[in-house]
Design a protein around this motif. Structure first.
Motif, PDB file in Angstrom:
ATOM      1  N   TYR A   1      -8.032-103.952  70.928  1.00 48.54           N
ATOM      2  CA  TYR A   1      -7.855-102.515  70.688  1.00 48.54           C
ATOM      3  C   TYR A   1      -6.758-102.257  69.654  1.00 48.54           C
ATOM      4  O   TYR A   1      -6.950-101.486  68.710  1.00 48.54           O
ATOM      5  N   ASP A   2      -5.605-102.872  69.827  1.00 42.00           N
ATOM      6  CA  ASP A   2      -4.474-102.628  68.932  1.00 42.00           C
ATOM      7  C   ASP A   2      -4.793-102.991  67.487  1.00 42.00           C
ATOM      8  O   ASP A   2      -4.270-102.369  66.545  1.00 42.00           O
ATOM      9  N   ASP A   3      -5.643-104.004  67.296  1.00 38.82           N
ATOM     10  CA  ASP A   3      -6.037-104.392  65.938  1.00 38.82           C
ATOM     11  C   ASP A   3      -7.042-103.402  65.361  1.00 38.82           C
ATOM     12  O   ASP A   3      -6.966-103.040  64.179  1.00 38.82           O
ATOM     13  N   VAL A   4      -7.984-102.964  66.195  1.00 40.24           N
ATOM     14  CA  VAL A   4      -9.059-102.104  65.703  1.00 40.24           C
ATOM     15  C   VAL A   4      -8.534-100.736  65.291  1.00 40.24           C
ATOM     16  O   VAL A   4      -8.956-100.178  64.271  1.00 40.24           O
ATOM     17  N   ILE A   5      -7.595-100.160  66.058  1.00 42.08           N
ATOM     18  CA  ILE A   5      -7.142 -98.804  65.733  1.00 42.08           C
ATOM     19  C   ILE A   5      -6.414 -98.759  64.393  1.00 42.08           C
ATOM     20  O   ILE A   5      -6.364 -97.710  63.745  1.00 42.08           O
ATOM     21  N   HIS A   6      -5.862 -99.882  63.963  1.00 42.72           N
ATOM     22  CA  HIS A   6      -5.159 -99.891  62.677  1.00 42.72           C
ATOM     23  C   HIS A   6      -6.125 -99.891  61.493  1.00 42.72           C
ATOM     24  O   HIS A   6      -5.677 -99.831  60.335  1.00 42.72           O
ATOM     25  N   THR A   7      -7.423 -99.972  61.775  1.00 43.98           N
ATOM     26  CA  THR A   7      -8.399 -99.898  60.684  1.00 43.98           C
ATOM     27  C   THR A   7      -8.783 -98.458  60.345  1.00 43.98           C
ATOM     28  O   THR A   7      -9.563 -98.232  59.412  1.00 43.98           O
ATOM     29  N   TRP A   8      -8.252 -97.485  61.106  1.00 43.49           N
ATOM     30  CA  TRP A   8      -8.547 -96.069  60.840  1.00 43.49           C
ATOM     31  C   TRP A   8      -7.241 -95.284  60.830  1.00 43.49           C
ATOM     32  O   TRP A   8      -6.785 -94.824  61.866  1.00 43.49           O
TER      33      TRP A   8
ATOM     34  N   TYR B   1     -17.804-106.498  72.656  1.00 46.40           N
ATOM     35  CA  TYR B   1     -17.023-106.155  71.464  1.00 46.40           C
ATOM     36  C   TYR B   1     -15.800-107.060  71.387  1.00 46.40           C
ATOM     37  O   TYR B   1     -14.731-106.724  71.890  1.00 46.40           O
ATOM     38  N   PRO B   2     -15.925-108.232  70.774  1.00 49.69           N
ATOM     39  CA  PRO B   2     -14.849-109.228  70.748  1.00 49.69           C
ATOM     40  C   PRO B   2     -13.753-108.920  69.731  1.00 49.69           C
ATOM     41  O   PRO B   2     -13.610-109.595  68.700  1.00 49.69           O
ATOM     42  N   ALA B   3     -12.970-107.886  70.012  1.00 50.82           N
ATOM     43  CA  ALA B   3     -11.831-107.521  69.167  1.00 50.82           C
ATOM     44  C   ALA B   3     -10.798-106.819  70.038  1.00 50.82           C
ATOM     45  O   ALA B   3     -11.145-106.220  71.061  1.00 50.82           O
TER      46      ALA B   3
ATOM     47  N   LEU C   1     -11.285-104.702  73.280  1.00 47.08           N
ATOM     48  CA  LEU C   1     -10.651-105.251  74.481  1.00 47.08           C
ATOM     49  C   LEU C   1      -9.167-104.942  74.439  1.00 47.08           C
ATOM     50  O   LEU C   1      -8.603-104.713  73.361  1.00 47.08           O
ATOM     51  N   TYR C   2      -8.513-104.946  75.596  1.00 45.77           N
ATOM     52  CA  TYR C   2      -7.078-104.678  75.632  1.00 45.77           C
ATOM     53  C   TYR C   2      -6.271-105.911  75.228  1.00 45.77           C
ATOM     54  O   TYR C   2      -6.670-107.052  75.472  1.00 45.77           O
TER      55      TYR C   2
END
Length: 477
Positions: free
Chosen positions: A199-206, A195-197, A235-236
């Protein structure tokens, strides 16, 4: 390419991948290790590097601890059932089988025309085994239940996710180097990036998740709905520098496409692409999950023959793709373990022999453009088996109850260690805690400590802390 094909024949006899000199030079950027890159040292031969990648994983403490981490059933259920360690070993064996099958297919095509261009980019047996053996290193005690519990406790400090923890072990926590963890090659590290992304970026999508993160911690963990705290696949931020190093050989266009998030309604946006080696590893993981884990359930008597026939054999999917006959079912549910093992082995073989390579038109680099796939029918049946195992094994109240118990253990341990780090953390761990430069970094130290525990260790520590009749100053955990 004739020379390459002959060298592959040698590989099949000796178990060693040998490449043409031109391709070997192109591969050198992928054999580079992060530590050597920092020191500007030249990369070494793929054969040497990937063999040592596998050795580093096998000899790591994180790999050994997998023997006492849950796969599906509790560790005290029986010595027969699979753990994370035996699962990882089976994934590695299946991964090697998939690569060998692809080599066989390529050599057969050579008799009909040019050798497929993807042949030179297939991973060696050493490399794919290193990736498969490493893929679950970051899983915490009590499986996905422990993962969810750690994510809740880390919700304001960068989160927790099992695959992200795997990269953290490879890049930082592993014992092989002082600062850069197990320090695998660039290509092996790419292989475990499912999962090449970040964590901090992904959580802002929800937004709903972000609002829940701001809520105060519950006073009684038994009232907490853990379904709301499944972590995003990611990823962290702490390992972002290694992530960027891994992707550096790709063009800007490839990097953007590889890391692009796909919108999801009422959930986290998700990545949609993985590298060639990762596609092979994920197929091996799915086969082990859908078929080998099925064997445990059948042997334990949790899946009756009638249910299997109703939900699998008589399903529309299997009727459209009948990959085996009734004899296979009789063997699978035979009272003789040898018959059952024969059936499982045959089912795995059917999946392996269907593998092929497709091309993804959106990518330029071979390690992203070439993608491993199973045949249409085999993939449909494998997805059917995975759904069957999930519905009738993973989500059984008996299994979920043990997962819930593990969650509570992890939550209570984290709460106590957070409140009393100086008194309860081991001295070497507390030293890391004191050296941490921020509250976020301090909480990550505690998280790393718990994530590295086995089920057995976490249970014993819980009893030592909270049971009046357990524990002693002489009890060395």
């Amino acid at each position: 390419m004739q020379t390459t094909a002959k060298l592959y024949k040698i590989m099949n006899k000796q178990g060693v991948r040998v490449q043409s000199s031109q391709v070997d030079q192109e591969m050198r950027v992928w054999t580079e290790r992060y530590t050597d890159w920092l020191a500007e040292k030249p990369a070494r031969s793929p054969r040497i590097v990937y063999q040592r990648d596998r050795a580093r994983v096998i000899h790591s403490a994180s790999f050994r601890r997998l023997q006492a981490k849950t796969q599906i059933f509790g560790l005290n259920e029986s010595d027969f059932y699979r753990t994370r360690l035996t699962h990882s070993m089976e994934v590695a064996q299946i991964g090697s089988g998939l690569v060998e099958q692809l080599v066989t297919v390529a050599l057969e095509k050579e008799t009909q025309g040019p050798t497929p261009p993807w042949l030179d980019w297939l991973p060696s047996f050493y490399l794919i085994e290193a990736i498969c053996l490493a893929h679950d290193l970051g899983h915490p005690p009590y499986g996905h239940g422990g993962e969810t519990a750690l994510n809740y406790m880390m919700r304001q400090y960068g989160g927790f996710e099992g695959n992200a923890q795997t990269l953290r072990i490879l890049a930082k926590l592993g014992e092989y180097t002082a600062k850069n963890g197990i320090d695998l090659s660039r290509r092996a590290t790419l292989g475990v990036l499912k999962y090449p992304a970040i964590y901090d970026d992904v959580i802002h999508t929800w937004p709903d998740y972000l609002s829940r993160c701001d809520e105060p911690e519950v006073s009684d963990f038994r009232t907490l709905s853990m379904r709301q705290w499944h972590p995003p696949k990611s990823l962290y931020r702490d390992e972002a520098h290694v992530f960027e190093w891994v992707l550096a050989p790709f063009s800007d266009t490839d990097r953007q496409a590889f890391t692009r998030l796909t919108p999801v309604k009422d959930g986290f946006d998700r990545t949609g692409h993985t590298g060639l080696d990762t596609t092979i590893m994920e197929l091996a993981d799915d086969i082990a999950y859908g078929i080998h884990d099925l064997e445990d359930a059948v042997a334990m008597g949790m899946v009756p023959k009638e249910l299997w026939c109703d939900e699998v054999i008589h399903s529309e999917v299997f009727q459209a793709h009948p990959l085996w006959d009734d004899t296979m079912t009789e063997r699978l549910f035979s009272p003789r373990s040898k018959d059952r093992k024969h059936a499982i082995s045959h089912m795995v073989g059917i999946m392996i022999e269907s593998i092929r390579i497709d091309e993804h038109p959106d990518f330029e680099h071979p390690l992203l453009r070439y993608q491993a796939r199973l045949g249409e029918g085999e993939m449909a049946v494998l997805e059917l088996l995975k759904r069957f195992v999930y519905r009738y094994v993973i989500t059984l109240p008996e299994v979920k109850g043990m997962e819930y118990k593990g969650q509570l253990i992890v939550l209570e341990l984290f709460k106590s260690l957070r409140a009393n780090p100086q008194a309860l953390l081991p001295r070497n761990t507390f030293a890391k805690y004191e050296r941490a430069g921020s509250e976020r970094a301090q909480q990550r130290v505690i998280c790393d400590y718990i994530a590295g525990m086995t089920n057995t260790y976490a249970s014993r520590l819980y009893n030592k802390f909270f049971s009046a009749t357990q524990g002693s100053i002489f009890d060395r955990l």
